[in-house]
Design a protein around this motif. Sequence first.
Motif, PDB file in Angstrom:
ATOM      1  N   PHE A 257      10.863   5.850  34.751  1.00 59.63           N
ATOM      2  CA  PHE A 257      11.015   6.970  33.811  1.00 59.63           C
ATOM      3  C   PHE A 257       9.732   7.785  33.739  1.00 59.63           C
ATOM      4  N   TRP A 258       8.597   7.109  33.614  1.00 60.57           N
ATOM      5  CA  TRP A 258       7.340   7.832  33.460  1.00 60.57           C
ATOM      6  C   TRP A 258       6.935   8.530  34.758  1.00 60.57           C
ATOM      7  N   LEU A 259       7.275   7.933  35.895  1.00 61.97           N
ATOM      8  CA  LEU A 259       7.009   8.611  37.165  1.00 61.97           C
ATOM      9  C   LEU A 259       7.838   9.892  37.283  1.00 61.97           C
ATOM     10  N   LEU A 260       9.122   9.776  36.959  1.00 67.54           N
ATOM     11  CA  LEU A 260       9.990  10.957  37.023  1.00 67.54           C
ATOM     12  C   LEU A 260       9.581  12.001  35.987  1.00 67.54           C
ATOM     13  N   ALA A 261       9.280  11.546  34.761  1.00 67.80           N
ATOM     14  CA  ALA A 261       8.897  12.487  33.708  1.00 67.80           C
ATOM     15  C   ALA A 261       7.583  13.180  34.054  1.00 67.80           C
ATOM     16  N   GLY A 262       6.601  12.431  34.562  1.00 73.17           N
ATOM     17  CA  GLY A 262       5.327  13.036  34.936  1.00 73.17           C
ATOM     18  C   GLY A 262       5.473  14.029  36.064  1.00 73.17           C
ATOM     19  N   MET A 263       6.275  13.660  37.064  1.00 66.89           N
ATOM     20  CA  MET A 263       6.515  14.547  38.186  1.00 66.89           C
ATOM     21  C   MET A 263       7.239  15.821  37.731  1.00 66.89           C
ATOM     22  N   TYR A 264       8.205  15.662  36.835  1.00 62.83           N
ATOM     23  CA  TYR A 264       8.967  16.824  36.379  1.00 62.83           C
ATOM     24  C   TYR A 264       8.149  17.691  35.425  1.00 62.83           C
ATOM     25  N   ALA A 265       7.201  17.098  34.700  1.00 62.58           N
ATOM     26  CA  ALA A 265       6.291  17.906  33.888  1.00 62.58           C
ATOM     27  C   ALA A 265       5.433  18.798  34.785  1.00 62.58           C
ATOM     28  N   ILE A 266       4.988  18.246  35.912  1.00 65.24           N
ATOM     29  CA  ILE A 266       4.240  19.052  36.886  1.00 65.24           C
ATOM     30  C   ILE A 266       5.131  20.149  37.451  1.00 65.24           C
ATOM     31  N   CYS A 267       6.382  19.810  37.686  1.00 66.66           N
ATOM     32  CA  CYS A 267       7.335  20.815  38.182  1.00 66.66           C
ATOM     33  C   CYS A 267       7.461  21.970  37.184  1.00 66.66           C
TER      34      CYS A 267
ATOM     35  N   GLY B 104      18.215  14.303  30.593  1.00 66.45           N
ATOM     36  CA  GLY B 104      17.945  15.254  29.521  1.00 66.45           C
ATOM     37  C   GLY B 104      16.534  15.114  28.977  1.00 66.45           C
ATOM     38  N   TRP B 105      16.083  13.866  28.823  1.00 66.92           N
ATOM     39  CA  TRP B 105      14.717  13.642  28.332  1.00 66.92           C
ATOM     40  C   TRP B 105      13.676  13.980  29.397  1.00 66.92           C
ATOM     41  N   ILE B 106      13.995  13.730  30.654  1.00 64.65           N
ATOM     42  CA  ILE B 106      13.088  14.122  31.730  1.00 64.65           C
ATOM     43  C   ILE B 106      12.954  15.644  31.761  1.00 64.65           C
ATOM     44  N   THR B 107      14.060  16.342  31.488  1.00 59.18           N
ATOM     45  CA  THR B 107      14.010  17.799  31.399  1.00 59.18           C
ATOM     46  C   THR B 107      13.121  18.249  30.246  1.00 59.18           C
ATOM     47  N   ALA B 108      13.122  17.486  29.148  1.00 61.00           N
ATOM     48  CA  ALA B 108      12.218  17.810  28.044  1.00 61.00           C
ATOM     49  C   ALA B 108      10.768  17.725  28.500  1.00 61.00           C
ATOM     50  N   ALA B 109      10.454  16.726  29.346  1.00 62.36           N
ATOM     51  CA  ALA B 109       9.100  16.632  29.897  1.00 62.36           C
ATOM     52  C   ALA B 109       8.793  17.842  30.774  1.00 62.36           C
ATOM     53  N   HIS B 110       9.780  18.294  31.518  1.00 61.61           N
ATOM     54  CA  HIS B 110       9.639  19.508  32.344  1.00 61.61           C
ATOM     55  C   HIS B 110       9.223  20.690  31.484  1.00 61.61           C
ATOM     56  N   GLN B 111       9.906  20.872  30.361  1.00 62.02           N
ATOM     57  CA  GLN B 111       9.615  22.005  29.491  1.00 62.02           C
ATOM     58  C   GLN B 111       8.299  21.833  28.747  1.00 62.02           C
ATOM     59  N   LEU B 112       7.924  20.586  28.463  1.00 65.29           N
ATOM     60  CA  LEU B 112       6.621  20.341  27.853  1.00 65.29           C
ATOM     61  C   LEU B 112       5.510  20.761  28.811  1.00 65.29           C
ATOM     62  N   GLY B 113       5.647  20.380  30.090  1.00 61.70           N
ATOM     63  CA  GLY B 113       4.674  20.817  31.089  1.00 61.70           C
ATOM     64  C   GLY B 113       4.654  22.323  31.227  1.00 61.70           C
ATOM     65  N   ALA B 114       5.840  22.940  31.150  1.00 58.97           N
ATOM     66  CA  ALA B 114       5.916  24.399  31.243  1.00 58.97           C
ATOM     67  C   ALA B 114       5.197  25.061  30.075  1.00 58.97           C
ATOM     68  N   GLY B 115       5.414  24.531  28.868  1.00 55.23           N
ATOM     69  CA  GLY B 115       4.772  25.118  27.691  1.00 55.23           C
ATOM     70  C   GLY B 115       3.262  25.013  27.740  1.00 55.23           C
ATOM     71  N   VAL B 116       2.748  23.850  28.157  1.00 55.47           N
ATOM     72  CA  VAL B 116       1.300  23.673  28.261  1.00 55.47           C
ATOM     73  C   VAL B 116       0.712  24.640  29.275  1.00 55.47           C
ATOM     74  N   ALA B 117       1.383  24.777  30.428  1.00 56.56           N
ATOM     75  CA  ALA B 117       0.879  25.666  31.473  1.00 56.56           C
ATOM     76  C   ALA B 117       0.918  27.124  31.035  1.00 56.56           C
ATOM     77  N   ALA B 118       1.976  27.518  30.332  1.00 57.49           N
ATOM     78  CA  ALA B 118       2.085  28.907  29.882  1.00 57.49           C
ATOM     79  C   ALA B 118       0.918  29.284  28.982  1.00 57.49           C
ATOM     80  N   PHE B 119       0.602  28.402  28.049  1.00 53.81           N
ATOM     81  CA  PHE B 119      -0.499  28.686  27.122  1.00 53.81           C
ATOM     82  C   PHE B 119      -1.850  28.592  27.824  1.00 53.81           C
ATOM     83  N   ALA B 120      -2.062  27.523  28.597  1.00 58.69           N
ATOM     84  CA  ALA B 120      -3.357  27.307  29.244  1.00 58.69           C
ATOM     85  C   ALA B 120      -3.671  28.410  30.246  1.00 58.69           C
ATOM     86  N   ALA B 121      -2.672  28.872  30.999  1.00 60.21           N
ATOM     87  CA  ALA B 121      -2.911  29.919  31.986  1.00 60.21           C
ATOM     88  C   ALA B 121      -3.311  31.228  31.311  1.00 60.21           C
ATOM     89  N   ALA B 122      -2.632  31.571  30.212  1.00 62.72           N
ATOM     90  CA  ALA B 122      -2.979  32.804  29.506  1.00 62.72           C
ATOM     91  C   ALA B 122      -4.363  32.705  28.877  1.00 62.72           C
TER      92      ALA B 122
END
Length: 417
Positions: A217-227, A345-363
């Motif tokens: 789970f954590w491997l998939l969630a971490g990978m999908y957060a990077i995605c 569904g929870w792995i997708t939540a990790a995806h969006q968490l990674g997306a949110g962090v990147a959106a803010f950090a990049a700006a």
Amino acid sequence: MAAVAIVTAGAFSTVPGLLVTPLHEGYGWDRGQIALATAVNMVLYGLTAPFAAAAMDRFGVRRVVLVALSLVSVGALLTSVMTAAWQLTLYWGVLVGIGTGSLTMTFAATVSAHWFHRRRGLVAGGLGAASHLGQLLFLPLLASAVERYGWRPPVVTLALAGLVVAALVTLALRDHPADRGVAPYGARVPVPKPPPARGAAARGVRVLGRAARTGPFWLLAGMYAICGATTNGIMWSNWMPAAHDHGLGATVAASMLSLIGVFSALGALASGWLTDRLDPRRLLAGYFTVRALTLLALPQALAAGAGPELLAFTLVYGLVDVATVPPVITLANERFGAEGPVVFGWITAAHQLGAGVAAFAAAAARDLLGGYTLVWLVLSAVCLVAVPLALVLVPPAATDAATDAATDDATVAPAAG
């Protein structure tokens, strides 16, 4: 009608990227402040999905979709009259985030499961592609309108369109084929409508608790957060200002982003075909490697302007943009069985968490450094981190063998004593 609702929600997802430059220039807000709203939007988009699916089982699809479309429309209308950056976070981040998060792949899965006995995969894939269609149809038009009329009229127009679709949903969408007295597509006889599910949200939390105790789970969630960080997070909110930094007009930049969406759809279809035939772990490793190379080349492509290099980037990057979805779904189902869709569904939540962090950090990095070059390079390196995460996932057969061996050892040891 479900596809129309998803297309409408998809149109809202890329609007923040169009607002960064106008809000920065008009109000003097930092790009980091503006990107915070996008980050909150993306995180809530992911976290809402599992609970929206549970709400559909409890209250019905039509009610949940109606509430979701009302939230995005009200959030957009309030955004048009905001006067402070925190209001953007509340209106677009929270209201629109929850609304669009209710109209994701979990909505598509619910509709396909209720209304189709045959070709469910095709229907779910088509509804999933509808979100990208919303971006493709509306993004260039919205970008052109922002250039000509400012940012408020397009936002208000989109909000009114959401309210119109909400009215159509009230009239046309039904929760189950039994509501119309028909059988699901491909079924010989009508299927009774199931009773409202109770405790579905609690089940989702319990599934998360069980999955979180496993390494896969954590491997998939971490990978999908990077995605998420290297796709939605950077492209939806930072592509437009990055293109603006290199002298590209909003309409041209939006058209390039739409092309990425076109190639994303093609890449997702090809990836689904390949996932049925090849090791999904190796596919993911290949996709992240290609994505790393494209992001590494992006600064030079942007500097060259709207020419062959940027077109090549949109093609190659687009093909691997959404290609990660079929392998990750397959791996989740292989490792978690009947609970695989909920785990995804929870792995997708990790995806969006990674997306949110990147959106803010990049700006924030753009405000600090004056450009995005370092952002692209860091994200390229982060993609390479995902490659070993994919490859170290143990195949199910090996996992089962290891479990059996451990069980045998545990059995033999007491006997030997």
